[in-house]
Design a protein around this motif. Structure first.
Motif, PDB file in Angstrom:
ATOM      1  N   ALA A 145      18.972  -7.623 -29.822  1.00  0.00           N
ATOM      2  CA  ALA A 145      20.150  -6.880 -29.374  1.00  0.00           C
ATOM      3  C   ALA A 145      20.471  -7.219 -27.930  1.00  0.00           C
ATOM      4  CB  ALA A 145      19.892  -5.377 -29.502  1.00  0.00           C
ATOM      5  N   ALA A 146      21.751  -7.442 -27.660  1.00  0.00           N
ATOM      6  CA  ALA A 146      22.205  -7.795 -26.318  1.00  0.00           C
ATOM      7  C   ALA A 146      23.272  -6.813 -25.856  1.00  0.00           C
ATOM      8  CB  ALA A 146      22.768  -9.219 -26.312  1.00  0.00           C
ATOM      9  N   PHE A 147      23.012  -6.136 -24.741  1.00  0.00           N
ATOM     10  CA  PHE A 147      23.989  -5.166 -24.237  1.00  0.00           C
ATOM     11  C   PHE A 147      25.197  -5.862 -23.608  1.00  0.00           C
ATOM     12  CE2 PHE A 147      25.350  -1.056 -23.088  1.00  0.00           C
ATOM     13  CZ  PHE A 147      25.896  -1.116 -21.821  1.00  0.00           C
ATOM     14  N   ASP A 148      24.962  -7.060 -23.054  1.00  0.00           N
ATOM     15  CA  ASP A 148      26.026  -7.740 -22.321  1.00  0.00           C
ATOM     16  C   ASP A 148      26.916  -8.611 -23.202  1.00  0.00           C
ATOM     17  OD1 ASP A 148      24.048  -8.175 -19.301  1.00  0.00           O
ATOM     18  OD2 ASP A 148      25.426  -6.588 -19.912  1.00  0.00           O
ATOM     19  N   GLY A 149      26.792  -8.484 -24.493  1.00  0.00           N
ATOM     20  CA  GLY A 149      27.687  -9.220 -25.368  1.00  0.00           C
ATOM     21  C   GLY A 149      27.044 -10.411 -26.030  1.00  0.00           C
TER      22      GLY A 149
END
Length: 123
Positions: A98-102
């Motif tokens: 999972a990547a919060f920054d896109g």
């Protein structure tokens, strides 16, 4: 904090199909872009597919384009990887992340990782 648990791996013959699932905990799953990576023995961990938080954008590595499909169901906090026409060279441990920054193609982009699930394709 996001916890990820992959499932659906196993042994399949060449030409077969598998569907991997990655279940996420936490209420912010829909805020994260998700990726599927794989790592074969002695090789680096590489992205094979990614999907934006909304599902509106996807990315596929050339090696799986046309054979694999990534999707997500934000209501179920789950991302999927449908794998068709599997080849022996698809054998690897598959990880979701999972990547919060896109959406991104590199491991450093991703904040959280699952423990991995083994996929073995026999010839």
């Amino acid at each position: 904090q996001v916890q990820l648990v992959e499932s659906g791996g196993g042994l399949v013959q060449a030409g077969g199909s598998l569907r991997l699932s990655c279940a996420a905990s936490g209420r912010t799953f829909s805020s994260y872009a998700m990726g599927w990576f794989r790592q074969a023995p002695g090789k680096e961990r590489d992205i094979i597919a990614g999907i934006s938080w909304s599902g509106g954008s996807t990315y596929y590595a050339d090696s799986v384009k046309g054979r694999f499909t990534i999707s997500r169901d934000n209501a179920k906090n789950t991302v999927y990887l449908q794998m068709n026409s599997l080849k022996p060279e698809d054998t690897a441990v598959y990880y979701c992340a999972a990547a919060f920054d896109g959406l991104g193609r590199y491991t450093m982009r991703y904040d959280y990782w699952g423990q991995g699930t083994q996929v073995t394709v026999s010839s």
